[in-house]
Design a protein around this motif. Structure first.
Motif, short mmCIF file in Angstrom:
data_model
loop_
_atom_site.label_atom_id
_atom_site.label_comp_id
_atom_site.label_asym_id
_atom_site.label_seq_id
_atom_site.Cartn_x
_atom_site.Cartn_y
_atom_site.Cartn_z
N PHE A 1 -24.05 -33.71 22.23
CA PHE A 1 -24.67 -33.82 20.90
C PHE A 1 -24.43 -35.18 20.27
CE2 PHE A 1 -24.34 -33.34 16.22
CZ PHE A 1 -25.68 -33.11 15.96
N ALA A 2 -23.20 -35.68 20.28
CA ALA A 2 -22.90 -36.94 19.59
C ALA A 2 -21.81 -37.68 20.33
CB ALA A 2 -22.47 -36.66 18.14
N VAL A 3 -21.81 -38.98 20.16
CA VAL A 3 -20.72 -39.81 20.64
C VAL A 3 -20.14 -40.55 19.44
CG1 VAL A 3 -20.01 -41.71 22.13
CG2 VAL A 3 -21.78 -40.11 22.91
N LEU A 4 -18.87 -40.29 19.16
CA LEU A 4 -18.17 -40.93 18.05
C LEU A 4 -17.30 -42.05 18.59
CD1 LEU A 4 -16.93 -37.71 16.18
CD2 LEU A 4 -19.14 -38.87 15.96
N MET A 5 -17.26 -43.16 17.90
CA MET A 5 -16.31 -44.22 18.23
C MET A 5 -15.06 -43.97 17.39
SD MET A 5 -17.97 -45.69 20.53
CE MET A 5 -16.79 -47.00 20.86
N ALA A 6 -13.97 -43.59 18.04
CA ALA A 6 -12.82 -43.07 17.31
C ALA A 6 -11.51 -43.51 17.95
CB ALA A 6 -12.88 -41.54 17.25
N THR A 7 -10.44 -43.33 17.20
CA THR A 7 -9.09 -43.54 17.72
C THR A 7 -8.68 -42.27 18.47
OG1 THR A 7 -8.58 -44.95 15.85
CG2 THR A 7 -6.71 -44.09 17.12
N PRO A 8 -8.26 -42.38 19.73
CA PRO A 8 -8.05 -41.19 20.57
C PRO A 8 -6.72 -40.48 20.32
CG PRO A 8 -7.63 -43.16 21.84
CD PRO A 8 -8.13 -43.63 20.50
N CYS A 9 -6.58 -39.94 19.12
CA CYS A 9 -5.47 -39.03 18.82
C CYS A 9 -6.02 -37.96 17.90
CB CYS A 9 -4.29 -39.77 18.17
SG CYS A 9 -4.71 -40.68 16.67
N ASP A 10 -5.41 -36.77 17.92
CA ASP A 10 -5.89 -35.64 17.12
C ASP A 10 -7.36 -35.34 17.41
OD1 ASP A 10 -3.38 -35.31 15.65
OD2 ASP A 10 -3.94 -37.15 14.60
N LEU A 11 -7.74 -35.40 18.68
CA LEU A 11 -9.15 -35.22 19.02
C LEU A 11 -9.63 -33.79 18.81
CD1 LEU A 11 -9.62 -37.49 22.16
CD2 LEU A 11 -10.11 -37.99 19.76
N ALA A 12 -8.74 -32.81 18.97
CA ALA A 12 -9.13 -31.43 18.69
C ALA A 12 -9.45 -31.27 17.20
CB ALA A 12 -8.03 -30.46 19.11
N ASP A 13 -8.62 -31.88 16.34
CA ASP A 13 -8.90 -31.85 14.91
C ASP A 13 -10.21 -32.56 14.60
OD1 ASP A 13 -6.59 -30.46 14.35
OD2 ASP A 13 -5.47 -32.20 13.62
N LEU A 14 -10.46 -33.69 15.27
CA LEU A 14 -11.70 -34.43 15.04
C LEU A 14 -12.91 -33.58 15.37
CD1 LEU A 14 -13.30 -37.04 14.45
CD2 LEU A 14 -12.90 -37.70 16.84
N ALA A 15 -12.88 -32.93 16.52
CA ALA A 15 -14.03 -32.12 16.94
C ALA A 15 -14.26 -30.95 15.99
CB ALA A 15 -13.81 -31.61 18.36
N LEU A 16 -13.19 -30.27 15.60
CA LEU A 16 -13.34 -29.14 14.69
C LEU A 16 -13.78 -29.60 13.31
CD1 LEU A 16 -13.09 -26.20 13.91
CD2 LEU A 16 -10.61 -26.53 13.62
N GLY A 17 -13.15 -30.66 12.80
CA GLY A 17 -13.53 -31.15 11.48
C GLY A 17 -14.96 -31.65 11.43
N PHE A 18 -15.39 -32.38 12.44
CA PHE A 18 -16.78 -32.83 12.52
C PHE A 18 -17.72 -31.63 12.54
CE2 PHE A 18 -20.58 -33.89 14.94
CZ PHE A 18 -20.99 -35.10 14.38
N SER A 19 -17.38 -30.62 13.30
CA SER A 19 -18.23 -29.43 13.40
C SER A 19 -18.37 -28.71 12.06
CB SER A 19 -17.67 -28.47 14.45
OG SER A 19 -17.54 -29.11 15.71
N LEU A 20 -17.27 -28.66 11.30
CA LEU A 20 -17.31 -28.01 9.99
C LEU A 20 -18.01 -28.88 8.95
CD1 LEU A 20 -13.66 -26.64 9.98
CD2 LEU A 20 -15.73 -25.23 9.94
N SER A 21 -17.65 -30.17 8.90
CA SER A 21 -18.19 -31.03 7.86
C SER A 21 -19.66 -31.36 8.06
CB SER A 21 -17.37 -32.32 7.77
OG SER A 21 -17.62 -33.17 8.87
N GLU A 22 -20.14 -31.26 9.30
CA GLU A 22 -21.56 -31.48 9.58
C GLU A 22 -22.35 -30.18 9.62
OE1 GLU A 22 -23.15 -34.41 9.87
OE2 GLU A 22 -21.28 -35.44 9.37
N ALA A 23 -21.70 -29.07 9.21
CA ALA A 23 -22.34 -27.75 9.14
C ALA A 23 -22.89 -27.30 10.49
CB ALA A 23 -23.45 -27.74 8.08
N ILE A 24 -22.25 -27.75 11.57
CA ILE A 24 -22.61 -27.26 12.90
C ILE A 24 -22.10 -25.84 13.08
CG2 ILE A 24 -22.18 -27.62 15.37
CD1 ILE A 24 -22.12 -30.65 14.70
N ILE A 25 -20.91 -25.58 12.53
CA ILE A 25 -20.39 -24.22 12.45
C ILE A 25 -19.95 -23.97 11.02
CG2 ILE A 25 -19.64 -24.11 14.85
CD1 ILE A 25 -16.77 -24.64 13.88
N GLY A 26 -19.82 -22.69 10.66
CA GLY A 26 -19.28 -22.32 9.37
C GLY A 26 -17.81 -21.96 9.48
N PRO A 27 -17.10 -21.86 8.36
CA PRO A 27 -15.66 -21.60 8.40
C PRO A 27 -15.28 -20.26 9.02
CG PRO A 27 -16.52 -21.42 6.16
CD PRO A 27 -17.62 -22.00 6.98
#
Length: 270
Positions: free
Chosen positions: A42-68
Motif C-alpha cells: 500500500f505505501a512506502v514510508l521513509m522512516a527511522t527503523p525503530c518502533d516499526l510495529a508502532d509505526l505500522a499500527l499508528g499509520f493504520s489508525l491515523s489514516e483510518a485504514i483500520i478503526g480502534p
C-alpha cells in the motif's frame, strides 16, 4: 543492516577556520519501510527503523485504514536489502475499501501525505474530538521541559523529531522519535494503542511545525490538544477549528500561541 537501532556511523571531516579533523559521526538512519495489508503493498514510508510495529499500527489508525476496535494482526517485520517490509492482516472489508485508495508513490520523511492519489484522500475530515479535556498552561510547559530529556536519537544525531504524549498534569507517558514528524506521531499513536492509553486523556507535543497531516492524525484518534514548538499552517488551523482540536504553536520558552479552541488550554496565572 547497520541501522537496526536507528543510527549509523559515518566518517566525516569536522572543519573550523583553523583546523580539519577526521572523525566518526552518529547519523540518523532513513530507510524505506513498505506497509503491506493482507499481502498487498500500500505505501512506502521513509522512516527511522525503530518502533516499526508502532509505526505500522499508528499509520493504520491515523489514516483510518483500520478503526480502534477492528481486529488486526502484525504478521511480521522483514528486513530487506535496503529497508523493511511490515506485513499486517486487517479485516477483509477494510482491505476492500483500502483497494480503492491508491498510493503509487513513496511518502517521504517530511511529508505524511505524499503519494496520495486524490485530493479526497488527503482532505478527509475526521470526526469531532469527543474528549472534554482541558489542560493548564503549566502542564504544557512541564511536558515541554522534560521532552528533550527523552529524545536519545536526537541527542546523538540532532536530526530527528519527537512526539510525546502527556497526561493532564503534564507528565510525559510516551515519546517516539523519527526523521519524519508524521512518522514520530504515528509511532506515538501506535504506542498509545499498544499500551491501552486513551488518546482523549492527555495531549500531544511535537518538535516540529503543526502541519495539516499532524492535525488530521491527532483529530482522527481523538487527541484533544496538539502543541508544536513551531508554527501551524492555515489548513491545520482550519481542520482543528472544524474538529474541536485545540491547536497550539510556538510552544517554547514558557510561551505559546493558541490558534484553535483556546478553552483547551487554561490560562495559568503567574
Amino acid at each position: 543492516m547497520e541501522c537496526l537501532h536507528g543510527t549509523a556511523l559515518r566518517h566525516v571531516e569536522q572543519r573550523t577556520p583553523t583546523n580539519v579533523r577526521a572523525t566518526d559521526d552518529i547519523i540518523a538512519c532513513e530507510v524505506p519501510v513498505a506497509l503491506h495489508y493482507n499481502a498487498v503493498p500500500f505505501a512506502v514510508l521513509m522512516a527511522t527503523p525503530c518502533d516499526l510495529a508502532d509505526l505500522a499500527l499508528g499509520f493504520s489508525l491515523s489514516e483510518a485504514i483500520i478503526g480502534p476496535h477492528d481486529a488486526w494482526q502484525l504478521d511480521d517485520v522483514l528486513e530487506e536489502l535496503e529497508g523493511f517490509v511490515v506485513n499486517m492482516r486487517i479485516p477483509e472489508a477494510r482491505a476492500a475499501r483500502l483497494a480503492q485508495r491508491s498510493r503509487p508513490m513513496p511518502s517521504y520523511g517530511g511529508c505524511g501525505i505524499c503519494g496520495s492519489a486524490s485530493i479526497e484522500d488527503v482532505l478527509r475530515m475526521p470526526a469531532q474530538v469527543s474528549s472534554q479535556l482541558q489542560v493548564d498552561e503549566s502542564a504544557l510547559h512541564r511536558a515541554l521541559d522534560t521532552l528533550h530529556q527523552q529524545q536519545p536519537l536526537n541527542a546523538e544525531t540532532g536530526a530527528t523529531h519527537a512526539a510525546g504524549f502527556a497526561n493532564a498534569r503534564g507528565e510525559l507517558l510516551l515519546v517516539r522519535e523519527d526523521v519524519g514528524r508524521h512518522n514520530a506521531l504515528d509511532k506515538l499513536i501506535g504506542g498509545l494503542h499498544g499500551h491501552n492509553i486513551p488518546a482523549g486523556d492527555g495531549f500531544v507535543i511535537t518538535t516540529s511545525r503543526a502541519s495539516y497531516e499532524l492535525a488530521m492524525k491527532a483529530a482522527q484518534i481523538g487527541i484533544p490538544l496538539l502543541a508544536a514548538i513551531s508554527a501551524p499552517t492555515t489548513l491545520a488551523i482550519a481542520l482543528a477549528q472544524s474538529t474541536g482540536l485545540g491547536l497550539v504553536g510556538f510552544a517554547r520558552d514558557r510561551k505559546c500561541v493558541v490558534y484553535a479552541h483556546p478553552h483547551r488550554l487554561r490560562r495559568t496565572t503567574p
